[in-house]
Every structure is written in C-alpha cells, then in structure tokens.
Design a protein around this motif. Structure first.
Motif, PDB file in Angstrom:
ATOM      1  N   LEU A  84       0.827  -1.204   0.000  1.00  0.00           N
ATOM      2  CA  LEU A  84       0.000   0.000   0.000  1.00  0.00           C
ATOM      3  C   LEU A  84       0.862   1.255   0.000  1.00  0.00           C
ATOM      4  O   LEU A  84       0.549   2.243  -0.672  1.00  0.00           O
ATOM      5  N   SER A  85       1.971   1.211   0.730  1.00  0.00           N
ATOM      6  CA  SER A  85       2.900   2.344   0.722  1.00  0.00           C
ATOM      7  C   SER A  85       3.552   2.504  -0.639  1.00  0.00           C
ATOM      8  O   SER A  85       3.781   3.621  -1.099  1.00  0.00           O
ATOM      9  N   ALA A  86       3.831   1.385  -1.292  1.00  0.00           N
ATOM     10  CA  ALA A  86       4.405   1.446  -2.638  1.00  0.00           C
ATOM     11  C   ALA A  86       3.413   2.076  -3.612  1.00  0.00           C
ATOM     12  O   ALA A  86       3.800   2.891  -4.454  1.00  0.00           O
ATOM     13  N   CYS A  87       2.149   1.736  -3.484  1.00  0.00           N
ATOM     14  CA  CYS A  87       1.126   2.345  -4.348  1.00  0.00           C
ATOM     15  C   CYS A  87       1.033   3.847  -4.095  1.00  0.00           C
ATOM     16  O   CYS A  87       0.928   4.634  -5.039  1.00  0.00           O
ATOM     17  N   ALA A  88       1.061   4.246  -2.837  1.00  0.00           N
ATOM     18  CA  ALA A  88       1.014   5.677  -2.504  1.00  0.00           C
ATOM     19  C   ALA A  88       2.251   6.393  -3.019  1.00  0.00           C
ATOM     20  O   ALA A  88       2.185   7.556  -3.420  1.00  0.00           O
ATOM     21  N   TYR A  89       3.399   5.719  -3.041  1.00  0.00           N
ATOM     22  CA  TYR A  89       4.632   6.314  -3.563  1.00  0.00           C
ATOM     23  C   TYR A  89       4.502   6.573  -5.070  1.00  0.00           C
ATOM     24  O   TYR A  89       4.908   7.624  -5.553  1.00  0.00           O
ATOM     25  N   HIS A  90       3.928   5.614  -5.798  1.00  0.00           N
ATOM     26  CA  HIS A  90       3.829   5.748  -7.254  1.00  0.00           C
ATOM     27  C   HIS A  90       2.820   6.813  -7.678  1.00  0.00           C
ATOM     28  O   HIS A  90       3.034   7.493  -8.677  1.00  0.00           O
ATOM     29  N   GLU A  91       1.736   6.952  -6.970  1.00  0.00           N
ATOM     30  CA  GLU A  91       0.688   7.924  -7.312  1.00  0.00           C
ATOM     31  C   GLU A  91       0.314   8.700  -6.044  1.00  0.00           C
ATOM     32  O   GLU A  91      -0.716   8.433  -5.423  1.00  0.00           O
ATOM     33  N   PRO A  92       1.120   9.665  -5.637  1.00  0.00           N
ATOM     34  CA  PRO A  92       0.863  10.357  -4.365  1.00  0.00           C
ATOM     35  C   PRO A  92      -0.405  11.204  -4.355  1.00  0.00           C
ATOM     36  O   PRO A  92      -0.948  11.472  -3.286  1.00  0.00           O
ATOM     37  N   ALA A  93      -0.911  11.588  -5.509  1.00  0.00           N
ATOM     38  CA  ALA A  93      -2.106  12.433  -5.554  1.00  0.00           C
ATOM     39  C   ALA A  93      -3.399  11.618  -5.504  1.00  0.00           C
ATOM     40  O   ALA A  93      -4.469  12.192  -5.351  1.00  0.00           O
ATOM     41  N   ARG A  94      -3.315  10.306  -5.601  1.00  0.00           N
ATOM     42  CA  ARG A  94      -4.507   9.457  -5.625  1.00  0.00           C
ATOM     43  C   ARG A  94      -4.722   8.769  -4.289  1.00  0.00           C
ATOM     44  O   ARG A  94      -3.796   8.563  -3.518  1.00  0.00           O
ATOM     45  N   VAL A  95      -5.978   8.378  -4.067  1.00  0.00           N
ATOM     46  CA  VAL A  95      -6.332   7.622  -2.867  1.00  0.00           C
ATOM     47  C   VAL A  95      -6.202   6.138  -3.187  1.00  0.00           C
ATOM     48  O   VAL A  95      -6.805   5.637  -4.134  1.00  0.00           O
ATOM     49  N   VAL A  96      -5.416   5.439  -2.388  1.00  0.00           N
ATOM     50  CA  VAL A  96      -5.188   4.004  -2.592  1.00  0.00           C
ATOM     51  C   VAL A  96      -6.341   3.223  -1.966  1.00  0.00           C
ATOM     52  O   VAL A  96      -6.683   3.429  -0.804  1.00  0.00           O
ATOM     53  N   VAL A  97      -6.937   2.330  -2.758  1.00  0.00           N
ATOM     54  CA  VAL A  97      -8.022   1.489  -2.264  1.00  0.00           C
ATOM     55  C   VAL A  97      -7.495   0.109  -1.894  1.00  0.00           C
ATOM     56  O   VAL A  97      -7.925  -0.492  -0.924  1.00  0.00           O
ATOM     57  N   GLY A  98      -6.537  -0.395  -2.669  1.00  0.00           N
ATOM     58  CA  GLY A  98      -6.001  -1.727  -2.387  1.00  0.00           C
ATOM     59  C   GLY A  98      -4.782  -2.039  -3.231  1.00  0.00           C
ATOM     60  O   GLY A  98      -4.464  -1.320  -4.184  1.00  0.00           O
ATOM     61  N   ALA A  99      -4.107  -3.105  -2.846  1.00  0.00           N
ATOM     62  CA  ALA A  99      -2.932  -3.578  -3.575  1.00  0.00           C
ATOM     63  C   ALA A  99      -3.071  -5.089  -3.734  1.00  0.00           C
ATOM     64  O   ALA A  99      -3.447  -5.785  -2.786  1.00  0.00           O
ATOM     65  N   PHE A 100      -2.772  -5.577  -4.940  1.00  0.00           N
ATOM     66  CA  PHE A 100      -2.965  -6.984  -5.240  1.00  0.00           C
ATOM     67  C   PHE A 100      -1.770  -7.533  -6.004  1.00  0.00           C
ATOM     68  O   PHE A 100      -1.001  -6.791  -6.592  1.00  0.00           O
ATOM     69  N   ARG A 101      -1.676  -8.850  -6.001  1.00  0.00           N
ATOM     70  CA  ARG A 101      -0.601  -9.541  -6.708  1.00  0.00           C
ATOM     71  C   ARG A 101      -1.057  -9.894  -8.112  1.00  0.00           C
ATOM     72  O   ARG A 101      -2.106 -10.492  -8.305  1.00  0.00           O
ATOM     73  N   HIS A 102      -0.267  -9.527  -9.091  1.00  0.00           N
ATOM     74  CA  HIS A 102      -0.502  -9.916 -10.481  1.00  0.00           C
ATOM     75  C   HIS A 102       0.123 -11.294 -10.678  1.00  0.00           C
ATOM     76  O   HIS A 102       1.090 -11.637  -9.997  1.00  0.00           O
ATOM     77  N   PRO A 103      -0.407 -12.121 -11.583  1.00  0.00           N
ATOM     78  CA  PRO A 103       0.184 -13.454 -11.802  1.00  0.00           C
ATOM     79  C   PRO A 103       1.662 -13.421 -12.174  1.00  0.00           C
ATOM     80  O   PRO A 103       2.372 -14.403 -11.964  1.00  0.00           O
ATOM     81  N   THR A 104       2.151 -12.321 -12.700  1.00  0.00           N
ATOM     82  CA  THR A 104       3.565 -12.213 -13.065  1.00  0.00           C
ATOM     83  C   THR A 104       4.408 -11.653 -11.925  1.00  0.00           C
ATOM     84  O   THR A 104       5.540 -11.229 -12.152  1.00  0.00           O
ATOM     85  N   GLU A 105       3.866 -11.643 -10.720  1.00  0.00           N
ATOM     86  CA  GLU A 105       4.499 -11.116  -9.506  1.00  0.00           C
ATOM     87  C   GLU A 105       4.673  -9.596  -9.544  1.00  0.00           C
ATOM     88  O   GLU A 105       5.484  -9.040  -8.816  1.00  0.00           O
ATOM     89  N   ALA A 106       3.917  -8.939 -10.401  1.00  0.00           N
ATOM     90  CA  ALA A 106       3.915  -7.476 -10.422  1.00  0.00           C
ATOM     91  C   ALA A 106       2.922  -6.981  -9.366  1.00  0.00           C
ATOM     92  O   ALA A 106       2.125  -7.744  -8.826  1.00  0.00           O
ATOM     93  N   LEU A 107       2.967  -5.710  -9.100  1.00  0.00           N
ATOM     94  CA  LEU A 107       2.088  -5.074  -8.119  1.00  0.00           C
ATOM     95  C   LEU A 107       0.930  -4.397  -8.854  1.00  0.00           C
ATOM     96  O   LEU A 107       1.153  -3.610  -9.778  1.00  0.00           O
ATOM     97  N   ILE A 108      -0.292  -4.714  -8.453  1.00  0.00           N
ATOM     98  CA  ILE A 108      -1.475  -4.037  -8.991  1.00  0.00           C
ATOM     99  C   ILE A 108      -1.973  -3.094  -7.910  1.00  0.00           C
ATOM    100  O   ILE A 108      -2.281  -3.517  -6.791  1.00  0.00           O
ATOM    101  N   CYS A 109      -2.028  -1.813  -8.242  1.00  0.00           N
ATOM    102  CA  CYS A 109      -2.530  -0.817  -7.305  1.00  0.00           C
ATOM    103  C   CYS A 109      -3.909  -0.360  -7.751  1.00  0.00           C
ATOM    104  O   CYS A 109      -4.106  -0.037  -8.924  1.00  0.00           O
ATOM    105  N   ARG A 110      -4.841  -0.363  -6.828  1.00  0.00           N
ATOM    106  CA  ARG A 110      -6.206   0.111  -7.119  1.00  0.00           C
ATOM    107  C   ARG A 110      -6.396   1.463  -6.448  1.00  0.00           C
ATOM    108  O   ARG A 110      -6.203   1.618  -5.251  1.00  0.00           O
ATOM    109  N   TYR A 111      -6.761   2.445  -7.282  1.00  0.00           N
ATOM    110  CA  TYR A 111      -6.946   3.821  -6.834  1.00  0.00           C
ATOM    111  C   TYR A 111      -8.382   4.263  -7.102  1.00  0.00           C
ATOM    112  O   TYR A 111      -9.041   3.742  -7.993  1.00  0.00           O
ATOM    113  N   VAL A 112      -8.826   5.260  -6.358  1.00  0.00           N
ATOM    114  CA  VAL A 112     -10.090   5.911  -6.662  1.00  0.00           C
ATOM    115  C   VAL A 112      -9.868   6.719  -7.934  1.00  0.00           C
ATOM    116  O   VAL A 112      -8.891   7.459  -8.043  1.00  0.00           O
TER     117      VAL A 112
END
Length: 113
Positions: A84-112
C-alpha cells in the motif's frame, strides 16, 4: 325505510374506510453511486523505485510473491515491504483502495478514479 338504513350504513362504512386508511407514502431511498476505481500495474523494475527510496538503495527489483511484497537486493536477499505504501509512492495524488498480486508477480494498485 330499509333502503335508507342500508344507504346510511354503506355511506358510514365508506366514510370510515376512507378516513381509516392512511395515505400510502412512497419510500425513497437515496443511494450514492459507488466510487469508480482504476487499476495500475507496476512491474518489478518500476516497483523498485519505492524500494530504492524507502527500503534499501541496493534494491534491483520489487516482486509481489505469494508470501507478500518484497524488495530484492543485489545480494539476493529479500526484504518485506508494504504494498500500500508502494502504491502511494507511485501515485501520491490518488487515494489508494487496495494492492494486489498480479500473476507475473507485479504489483497491482487500485486507486479511486
């Protein structure tokens, strides 16, 4: 005479029925529209930016494994990180709703959106 009694009785019953039934009010439920969201995928290399800045400058990639989000260093050691902190780092102006694992071990960030 019987007709008058029946007419008066029917009129009284009708008047009583009209006054006894309350007015039926329609129930109005106000619902707000659900906030729409947007998912952004950050690959292992782009995810390393958070790890380099906040975890360890020796980080080469960041992976979201089944055991959790980790920063991999040059030495091969893995350090746990907060997705969740990584998602907030990538998009500091957005509200983070969740973070999930992609099948390729990438990070999926869900924002409003």
């Amino acid at each position: 005479m019987l007709r008058r009694i029946l007419a008066l009785g029917a009129g009284a019953l009708l008047a009583g029925a009209l006054t006894a039934t309350p007015t039926q009010a329609a129930t109005v439920t106000i619902r707000t529209a659900p906030a729409s969201t947007v998912d952004i995928v950050y690959g292992p290399v782009s995810g390393a930016g958070y790890c380099i800045t906040h975890i360890d400058p020796q980080t080469i990639v960041a992976l979201y494994r089944t055991t959790g989000y980790v920063c991999l260093r040059n030495s091969g050691t893995a350090t746990p990180a907060n997705p969740l902190s990584a998602c907030a780092y990538h998009e500091p102006a957005r509200v983070v709703v969740g973070a999930f694992r992609h099948p390729t071990e990438a990070l999926i960030c869900r924002y409003v959106a």
